[in-house]
Design an enzyme around this catalytic site. Structure first.
Site, short mmCIF file in Angstrom:
data_model
loop_
_atom_site.label_atom_id
_atom_site.label_comp_id
_atom_site.label_asym_id
_atom_site.label_seq_id
_atom_site.Cartn_x
_atom_site.Cartn_y
_atom_site.Cartn_z
N LYS A 644 0.83 -1.23 -0.10
CA LYS A 644 0.06 0.01 -0.10
C LYS A 644 0.79 1.30 -0.22
CE LYS A 644 -3.64 -0.62 -0.53
NZ LYS A 644 -3.77 -1.21 -1.74
N THR A 645 1.95 1.46 -0.46
CA THR A 645 2.79 2.46 -0.77
C THR A 645 3.24 2.85 -2.09
OG1 THR A 645 4.78 1.07 -0.88
CG2 THR A 645 4.14 1.74 1.47
N THR A 648 2.67 -1.13 -7.11
CA THR A 648 1.99 -1.48 -8.14
C THR A 648 2.15 -0.30 -9.19
OG1 THR A 648 0.31 -2.62 -6.92
CG2 THR A 648 -0.01 -2.57 -9.22
N ARG A 864 -8.33 3.86 -4.55
CA ARG A 864 -9.79 3.90 -4.19
C ARG A 864 -10.05 5.13 -3.66
NH1 ARG A 864 -8.36 -1.13 -2.41
NH2 ARG A 864 -9.37 -2.74 -3.79
P1 A3P Z 1 -4.94 3.57 -2.07
O1 A3P Z 1 -5.59 2.72 -3.06
O2 A3P Z 1 -5.29 3.71 -0.78
O3 A3P Z 1 -5.07 5.03 -2.74
P2 A3P Z 1 0.24 -0.57 -3.62
O4 A3P Z 1 0.24 -0.82 -5.07
O5 A3P Z 1 1.60 -0.90 -3.10
O6 A3P Z 1 -0.91 -1.48 -3.24
O7 A3P Z 1 -0.38 0.84 -3.27
C1 A3P Z 1 -1.61 1.18 -3.42
C2 A3P Z 1 -1.43 2.81 -3.14
O8 A3P Z 1 -0.58 3.33 -4.40
C3 A3P Z 1 -2.74 3.48 -3.63
O9 A3P Z 1 -3.21 3.59 -2.24
C4 A3P Z 1 -2.24 4.86 -3.89
O10 A3P Z 1 -2.30 5.67 -2.93
C5 A3P Z 1 -0.56 4.59 -4.23
N1 A3P Z 1 -0.44 5.11 -5.67
C6 A3P Z 1 0.76 5.83 -5.90
N2 A3P Z 1 0.81 5.95 -7.28
C7 A3P Z 1 -0.30 5.60 -8.05
C8 A3P Z 1 -0.49 5.75 -9.31
N3 A3P Z 1 0.08 6.24 -10.19
N4 A3P Z 1 -1.64 4.99 -9.53
C9 A3P Z 1 -2.64 4.50 -8.33
N5 A3P Z 1 -2.13 4.57 -7.14
C10 A3P Z 1 -1.08 5.20 -6.92
#
Ligand code: A3P
Length: 913
Positions: A644-645, A648, A864
């Site tokens: 969650k940082t 992805t 989200r």
């Molecule tokens: P939220 O969905 O809570 O906003 P991970 O991929 O490690 O699970 O992290 C998901 C988080 O990546 C998302 O958390 C979002 O805040 C962050 N994020 C950073 N860059 C992003 C991007 N380009 N597109 C979507 N999410 C991004």
């Protein structure tokens, strides 16, 4: 207590001055020598010369004829041996030991007292420098015997010695006793106080000095030393309470290693000798006995309430290694005692494999059988363990073929295990059917000859396929032979031998295997590398002897050729067993491989999990690894999370790069392989490597992203074992925010607990809350303890291999982040992301630009929409993470990160105190 005193009085050290000269004539060495001859038979004074003549007569007239008569009777039972074939050089296992059948240690003898409960079973070793020789020897001995220890450089401050009301160390060792004697007052008092309060003893070594000291006082103690002496003929004080593993009574005849020994003279009853020796040029005189000099002294603590053992020489002399272990046991009140049980198995890896002229003949087989019987008397349950490769049965000259037959006539006398049919190395098979077919050939051979094949044990030729694991071998072994146990020298590496360990893979227990110094080509004693002395040295206190002393479970590898010709294996093992019986109280026994394996993993349950290393880091491993596998099938860098940082997003951005390639997707966990942190690790290296197919046409940087790696306890250790040079990339955001995002994530995935409890309820769940709720709380909060997890990574990897990305900047300015990352990865030419990432107003994130027009954003599960975190939860988490965040700032500064992330500064300033 009375007995104790009596012992000391009887064995008091030689005194100084005139009185000492008179007393020395009656010294204990004299007593020891005279004890060989019953005084009832010879009540009068006997001179040394007479004793010697008598002993020689007994040996020549009685013992030797009996020995040869019995030997011939025994061998002739099996075969009519023509003794004229006996090579004149063939060695016989005659160990000089008059004590061999003498009294053994009384049952239940141990050093255990209540005092052992006052401290932990760990040794604190003060070394001169991190590289000093004796310090290294001590550490290696402790590693070999798996005794826990901590090394400290003497002269610096004393480390913390207690934890709550328990001592952290059961014994203190000084590589150089002088460092203890010269300690500054404050530290010395601290250490002595600890020793007295926790009943902890000290072992010290007198280090060789350039200056020769004669009668110099050991600072502050009523004991005097003479240094730089050359000695011979060491013997032990049989009455010493320290002796446990070591068996006294015999003398190590001849010069002792080194010319810098220290001897002790004392005039206080607290001192008792443990070992004596003689000056190299002390030949004694008629009527006057030689003067024994104390080379190791025990301090009973009557002088200052601290027990000590002081060595007048280091660990070069093999006996000192045993005495050092006994001293640890004694001074720790039995906390650091090694078991006296040793299990012992000798494999003959290739009973039918060998060139003509090197194979066993009938007379060798009968010698094997008679030696086996003699060993059985010393090692209950012992049988040679024979590995067969049926294809080579009867491949010798006519006499050797008869040898093969005689082996089969005696099938029941031995244990048996399967080798490969044609002695082929399993890693050379890429086809399971072929491997199984070849194994079946050997199985049919066993059936035809009546060889048992249900031992559940097998050894692979040249260790091939066991480690590094060739999965086909494991599969075929199970299918054809139902193998449960194997053994190898190669895990984790052949050398150093003291670090060899076991592991369990796919329910097959892999045991460490020991080398005995015999190889297929060592067949004649006069051609033994280094000469016969070298082999004898290994047997008599050297490497082989010590291997058995240090390892509770020993599986030795030998070859058929070691049983023919000069029968060096028979000589070596019978000799070493006799030597062990002479010098130790060790109880040897043998068992089936299956039982040995069960005992092994009961003793060392922590070894169950394998650690997969990189086969290309060890040339020996590479040789026994399939040519079809390549270390290019491994990633060059890892994105380790935490979850969650933005991992992805980073993964996607990296995948746009023309010179970077990610792993193939997993059918279960999609883009993440999750190898190092979960059960996938047990699937083995082949499984992992299959995610990184080698593309011969491109040399792309392969990487893997598994966000769960960041906080996995075992992950840094496992990653380091396989990819010690890998680069690591982590992304950090506010841990409070991360926790909330994670909660929203699993809630959206339908987690029932998360759906039944609010975020605030989850993070405030106490220790009395239902278990699933507590578990969820931990999974939510633990990854955010960034400093703790990073410290664990940094114990395995240098900071230069770690790149930390500020997750907020990744969101707001991914182009800058990608530029920096490419610099860190040293990827040239740099890829310009400018035209490839664009801010998407709808999504409110940067997305990938497709065909210069459209953008492709991450799926619904990323970025989200959910309500903002409640203020009370935020405050609570900022307080919760305060100490972790403070430690993180320190850590980041320590590893050279110039700018502390804004979110970290905010969390710290906003945190309620
Ligand atoms: P939220 O969905 O809570 O906003 P991970 O991929 O490690 O699970 O992290 C998901 C988080 O990546 C998302 O958390 C979002 O805040 C962050 N994020 C950073 N860059 C992003 C991007 N380009 N597109 C979507 N999410 C991004």
């Amino acid at each position: 207590m009375t007995n104790f005193k009596m012992n000391i009085d009887k064995l008091r050290l030689p005194l100084l001055g005139k009185e000492a000269t008179i007393k020395r004539k009656k010294n204990c060495m004299t007593q020891c020598l005279r004890n060989w001859i019953p005084t009832r038979l010879f009540p009068h004074r006997i001179s040394n010369l007479k004793i010697l003549i008598l002993a020689v007569l007994i040996v020549v007239l009685i013992i030797i004829p009996i020995y040869y008569y019995r030997l011939s009777q025994f061998d002739l039972k099996y075969i009519n041996i023509n003794y004229s074939f006996h090579r004149s050089t063939r060695p016989t296992p005659n160990i000089r030991c008059s004590m061999i059948n003498g009294p053994r240690l009384p049952q239940n003898h141990d050093h255990k007292t209540e005092a052992r409960l006052r401290s932990d079973p760990k040794v604190l070793v003060f070394v001169e420098t991190m590289y000093s020789k004796l310090g290294k020897d001590i550490a290696e001995l402790l590693v070999h015997t798996r005794i826990k220890y901590k090394i400290e450089v003497a002269g610096k401050s004393v480390p913390v010695l207690t934890s709550l009301d328990k001592g952290k160390y059961g014994v203190i060792v000084f590589e150089n006793l002088n460092k203890y004697l010269q300690m500054d007052k404050w530290n010395r008092e601290l250490l002595d106080k600890y020793c007295r309060e926790y009943f902890v003893g000290i072992i010290g070594f007198i280090n060789p000095s350039e200056e020769t000291l004669v009668g110099a006082e050991l600072k502050g103690f009523p004991i005097f030393i003479h240094t730089n002496i050359q000695l011979k003929d060491a013997a032990l004080n049989a009455a010493s309470q320290i002796l446990r593993l070591t068996r006294p009574g015999e003398t190590v005849w001849g010069p002792l290693p080194g010319d810098d020994w220290t001897i002790f003279q004392a005039n206080h009853s607290t001192y008792e000798p443990l070992e004596w020796a003689h000056k190299i040029d002390d030949y004694g005189h008629e009527g006057l006995m030689k003067t024994p000099l104390t080379t190791i002294v025990q301090d009973h603590g009557l002088f200052d309430n601290i027990q000590r053992v002081i060595f007048g020489s280091g660990l070069k002399f093999w006996l000192h290694r045993l005495l050092f272990l006994d001293s640890l046991s004694y001074l720790s009140h039995g906390q650091l005692s090694l078991s006296l049980e040793r299990k012992f198995l000798i494999d003959i890896d290739d009973i039918f494999v060998g060139d003509k002229g090197t194979r066993i003949k009938p007379e060798d087989v009968s010698a094997m059988l008679s030696t086996q019987r003699r060993i059985q008397n010393m090692v209950p349950g012992f049988k040679f363990n024979l590995g067969f490769s049926g294809k080579y049965y009867q491949h010798g000259n006519p006499d050797e073929d008869k040898g093969d037959d005689l082996i089969l006539e005696n099938i029941d006398e031995f244990r048996w295990f399967s080798h490969m049919w044609n002695h082929q190395q399993p890693h050379l098979y890429d086809n399971l059917t072929q491997l199984i077919d070849d194994m079946n050939l050997n199985k049919n051979f066993a059936k035809e000859k009546g060889i048992p094949f249900d031992s559940g044990y097998s050894v692979s030729p040249h260790h091939s396929g066991v480690y590094p694991a060739h999965e086909l071998l494991y599969t075929a072994w199970k299918r054809v032979w139902n193998i449960r146990v194997t053994s190898t020298e190669e895990y984790p590496h052949l050398r150093p031998a003291r670090l060899r360990r076991g592991f369990i893979h796919r329910n097959i227990m892999v045991l460490p295997r020991q080398t005995c110094g015999l190889f297929t080509h060592t067949i004649y004693i006069d051609k033994y590398p280094g000469g016969r002395d070298k082999l004898d040295e290994s047997i008599q206190g050297g490497e082989l002897f010590q291997t058995i002393v240090y390892n509770p479970i020993n599986i030795f590898m030998t070859h058929m050729s070691n049983y023919g010709n000069d029968r060096l294996a028979l000589y070596t093992f019978e000799s070493v067993i006799k030597f062990l019986q002479c010098w130790t109280n060790i109880k040897l026994s043998s068992d089936t491989p299956l039982q040995l394996a069960e005992s092994y993993f009961k003793l060392y349950p922590e070894e169950t999990d394998p650690i997969w290393g990189n086969p290309c880091d060890d040339p020996k491993h590479q040789k026994i690894w399939s040519k079809n596998k390549s270390c290019d099938s491994l990633p060059k860098f890892l994105v380790i999370g935490p979850q969650k940082t933005g991992t992805t997003a980073l993964y996607t951005f990296l995948s746009i790069h023309p010179s970077i390639a990610s792993n193939l997707p997993s059918t279960e966990t999609f883009e993440e392989i999750q190898f190092f942190n979960a059960n996938n690790y047990y699937k083995g290296l082949d499984w992992y490597m299959n995610f990184f197919p080698v593309d011969v046409n491109s040399s792309r940087y392969m990487f893997e992203k598994s966000a769960t790696y960041f906080d996995g306890d075992l992950v840094p250790k496992r990653v380091h074992a396989l990819l010690p040079h890998t680069k690591l990339v982590t992304i950090l955001i506010s841990p409070a925010k991360r926790a909330y995002s994670w909660y929203q994530h699993i809630k959206a995935h339908g987690d029932t607990i998360a759906n039944n409890y609010s975020f605030h309820q989850v993070i405030t769940a106490g220790d009395t809350a239902p278990k699933p709720l507590r578990e969820l709380r931990n999974r939510c909060l633990n990854p955010g303890k960034y400093s703790q997890h990073l410290e664990r990574w940094l114990t395995y990897f240098p900071p230069q291999q770690l790149h930390i990305i500020d997750g907020e900047i990744l969101k707001s300015n991914p182009i800058e982040v990608m530029d920096e990352l490419q610099k860190f990865l040293k990827i040239t030419p740099q890829f310009n992301y400018t035209g490839h990432l664009r801010y998407d107003e709808k999504k409110k994130f940067y997305c990938q630009v497709l065909n210069g027009e459209r953008t492709k954003c991450l799926g619904k599960s990323k970025g989200r929409h959910y309500p903002p975190m409640e203020e009370k939860s935020l405050k609570l988490l900022q307080r919760y993470y305060l100490s972790h965040n403070t430690a993180l700032v320190k850590l980041l500064k320590r590893i050279g990160m110039r700018n502390v992330p804004q979110w970290l500064q905010d969390d710290l300033t906003d945190s309620p105190t």
